[in-house]
Design an enzyme around this catalytic site. Structure first.
Site, mmCIF file in Angstrom:
data_model
loop_
_atom_site.group_PDB
_atom_site.id
_atom_site.type_symbol
_atom_site.label_atom_id
_atom_site.label_comp_id
_atom_site.label_asym_id
_atom_site.label_seq_id
_atom_site.Cartn_x
_atom_site.Cartn_y
_atom_site.Cartn_z
ATOM 1 N N LYS A 252 -10.102 -1.502 -13.048
ATOM 2 C CA LYS A 252 -9.513 -3.105 -12.166
ATOM 3 C C LYS A 252 -10.405 -2.978 -11.112
ATOM 4 C CE LYS A 252 -5.614 -5.264 -9.533
ATOM 5 N NZ LYS A 252 -4.343 -4.334 -8.496
ATOM 6 N N LYS A 264 0.309 -12.381 0.047
ATOM 7 C CA LYS A 264 1.198 -11.187 0.868
ATOM 8 C C LYS A 264 1.384 -11.297 1.926
ATOM 9 C CE LYS A 264 -1.616 -7.678 -2.275
ATOM 10 N NZ LYS A 264 -0.061 -7.352 -3.381
ATOM 11 N N ARG A 338 -2.271 -6.552 -13.777
ATOM 12 C CA ARG A 338 -2.000 -6.409 -15.319
ATOM 13 C C ARG A 338 -2.529 -7.466 -15.950
ATOM 14 N NH1 ARG A 338 4.241 -5.619 -13.470
ATOM 15 N NH2 ARG A 338 2.942 -4.499 -11.914
HETATM 16 N N1 BES Z 1 -2.918 -4.201 -5.099
HETATM 17 C C1 BES Z 1 -1.676 -4.161 -5.805
HETATM 18 C C2 BES Z 1 -0.733 -3.209 -5.169
HETATM 19 C C3 BES Z 1 -0.955 -2.181 -3.924
HETATM 20 C C4 BES Z 1 -0.105 -2.748 -3.393
HETATM 21 C C5 BES Z 1 -2.066 -1.241 -4.192
HETATM 22 C C6 BES Z 1 -0.547 -2.194 -2.092
HETATM 23 C C7 BES Z 1 -2.019 -0.378 -3.059
HETATM 24 C C8 BES Z 1 -1.340 -0.933 -1.936
HETATM 25 C C9 BES Z 1 -1.189 -5.573 -7.077
HETATM 26 O O1 BES Z 1 -1.753 -6.243 -7.589
HETATM 27 C C10 BES Z 1 0.135 -5.663 -5.733
HETATM 28 O O2 BES Z 1 0.220 -6.700 -5.670
HETATM 29 N N2 BES Z 1 1.266 -5.106 -7.179
HETATM 30 C C11 BES Z 1 2.367 -5.401 -6.907
HETATM 31 C C12 BES Z 1 3.083 -5.604 -8.026
HETATM 32 C C13 BES Z 1 4.973 -6.700 -8.068
HETATM 33 C C14 BES Z 1 4.493 -7.982 -7.463
HETATM 34 C C15 BES Z 1 5.368 -6.323 -9.018
HETATM 35 C C16 BES Z 1 3.183 -4.913 -6.277
HETATM 36 O O3 BES Z 1 2.937 -3.831 -6.466
HETATM 37 O O4 BES Z 1 3.962 -5.159 -5.121
HETATM 38 ZN ZN ZN Z 2 -3.471 -5.286 -6.551
HETATM 39 MN MN MN Z 3 -1.120 -8.259 -6.558
#
Ligand code: BES
Ligand code: ZN
Ligand code: MN
Length: 490
Positions: A252, A264, A338
């Site tokens: 990724k 975020k 994803r």
């Molecule tokens: N890159 C993030 C995942 C992440 C979050 C890695 C915090 C390390 C620390 C990913 O793209 C993401 O934002 N995932 C979301 C998915 C959710 C919206 C289903 C998450 O984990 O909040």
């Molecule tokens: Zn991400």
């Molecule tokens: Mn994300």
């Protein structure tokens, strides 16, 4: 950092000139007839030193010892974890004494795993990021000589492998640490191209037009809210006959994850520059492969882009058609990893791979599930899962298998597309894996969720270089057992 391996007894170590002499003492220590042995024995008897891993005696100007600074360090049973503890303690002292070089001598015959843990920890503990500082304090420790009672060929091989692993880990750390404006998708692609200077590695970089032609509409959807053009990086390492099916590593490469329109919160958002840790680890593995030249074939695929919210950005509810033909309802633009990986997983099919392993900072839920000790491992093939777990154990780069029951995909149902990109919050790491699973049906597949392990936050904020060690060990384990020669090319 430069490593050297040579046969060294305690008697000859005492005669070596170096900034700091480090003596690793296990609980099986037996004194010989040399000045260091005598001192160690005395210190142990007086209980001023113990062989507990990490216990340390910091000495100066010892009689009969050429190096003025001497660290006597306990390594307990001399297992990999013991050495990690002990060497971390020793490097902390080296930092205060600003030693540029050191001799690290094992007082007793040692194992390949102990030697590897020593090399990896010396490098990890002394690494410093300098790239974007105007007046950087560079890494003090530049040269380490490792002294063994006897340098057998398995130990020499383990040493060469460890040194190459360090190069890969540091390549990954370097790129993951760089701020997003110093590590754009284009810059990442250029870095990948530098790896192709080696004749065994080739690199092809696709831009927006080529990616559109391939029909990677899901990947393109994530990139469309950013001013930075996407890149799709294809790395190939050929060490075996062309007829041998490759292992495909998919990383990724979100160079910054703002969340997009599903923005975020501000707190710690800077850490989303590390969201290309999977990509960095794939490039790191290629760095190590170019040094070791094992007889295997490996393909690296890196979809790289930013996830940003602008007027062109995808919106919650948008439906896109992935390269596989499956339509996806994007309910949350922050579940972007994803969306870029699914197209890379489809692209991977053309290599008729032995196995495909994707590596991704995919879910905050995996941080909650496993913390920073073990990466999440998901696999559709038991042998693959077992081999990856073992490879991780050996590199002190641990992972833990998680389930892939179909019932976990229930919440991914959509009224407007074949699948939604998010489900419920419970089991979020598994739901993320189940989404990817739909695109990885045509080969043995594993997914490593490295959201918690790719970097550290807080005062020690920085990339870890994980899971380069795990992946490299796995790839090396595929080398035909008969010709497992591992020779480092410097
Ligand atoms: N890159 C993030 C995942 C992440 C979050 C890695 C915090 C390390 C620390 C990913 O793209 C993401 O934002 N995932 C979301 C998915 C959710 C919206 C289903 C998450 O984990 O909040
Ligand atoms: Zn991400
Ligand atoms: Mn994300």
């Amino acid at each position: 950092m430069n490593f050297e391996l040579k046969p060294l007894s305690l008697a000859s170590a005492a005669k070596t000139s170096t900034d700091t002499l480090i003596v690793l003492i296990s609980k099986h220590f037996k004194a010989g007839h040399d000045p260091l042995s005598t001192l160690i024995e005395k210190a142990l008897q007086a209980k001023d030193l113990s062989t507990q891993p990490g216990n340390l005696l910091n000495a100066y100007a010892l009689p009969g010892v050429k190096a003025s600074k001497v660290l006597l360090v306990g390594v307990g049973d001399a297992k990999a974890l013991d050495l990690k503890l002990a060497v971390n303690a020793a490097v902390a002292v080296l930092k205060t004494s600003k030693s540029a070089n050191a001799v690290v001598v094992f007082a007793e015959p040692t194992s390949a795993e102990a030697l590897q843990a020593t090399v990896l920890t010396l490098a990890d503990a002394s690494y410093v990021y300098t790239r974007t500082k105007s007046n950087p304090v560079p890494r003090h420790l530049k040269q380490v000589t490792l002294g063994l009672v006897k340098v057998s060929s398995p130990l020499a091989q383990a040493f060469a492998k460890s040194v190459a692993m360090v190069q890969g880990i540091e390549f990954a750390k370097e790129w993951a640490n760089r701020p997003a404006n110093h590590a754009t998708p284009s810059m990442l692609a250029k870095a990948a191209q530098t790896l192709a200077k080696d004749r065994a590695v080739s690199c092809e970089v696709l831009g927006p037009q080529e990616v559109a032609k391939l029909g990677m509409r899901s990947f393109m959807a994530v990139a469309q809210g950013s001013a930075e053009p996407l890149r799709f990086i294809v790395l190939k390492y050929q060490g075996a006959a062309k007829t041998q099916a490759p292992t495909v590593l998919v990383g990724k490469g979100i160079t910054f994850d703002s969340g997009g329109i599903s923005l975020k919160p501000g707190l710690e958002m800077d850490e989303m520059k590390f969201d290309m840790g999977g990509a960095a680890s794939v490039m790191g593995v290629f760095k190590s492969l170019s040094l070791l030249k094992p007889a295997v074939n490996v393909v690296g695929l890196i979809p790289a882009c930013e996830n940003m919210p602008d007027g062109n950005a995808i919106k919650p509810g948008d439906v896109v058609t992935s390269m596989s033909g499956q339509t996806i309802e994007i309910l949350n633009t922050d579940a972007e990893g994803r969306l870029i990986l699914c197209d890379a997983l489809t692209y991977a099919e053309r290599f008729k791979p032995k196995a495909v392993i994707d590596i991704a900072t995919l879910t905050g839920a995996c941080v909650i599930a496993l913390g920073a000790v073990r990466s999440g491992l998901f696999a559709t093939d038991d042998d693959l899962a077992e081999a990856l777990q073992k490879a991780g154990d050996e590199a002190l780069d641990l992972c833990w298998r998680m389930p892939l029951d179909d019932a976990y995909a229930d919440t991914l149902k959509s009224n407007f597309a074949d699948v939604a990109n998010v489900g419920g919050r419970p089991g979020g790491a598994i739901i993320g894996a189940k989404f990817l699973h739909r695109f990885a049906k045509n080969y043995p597949w594993a997914h490593l969720d490295i959201a918690a392990t790719a970097w550290k936050g807080g005062a020690a904020k920085g990339a870890t270089g994980r899971p380069v060690g795990l992946l490299l060990n796995y790839v090396l384990s595929l080398e035909a057992s008969g010709k497992s020669k591992v020779v480092a090319k410097s």
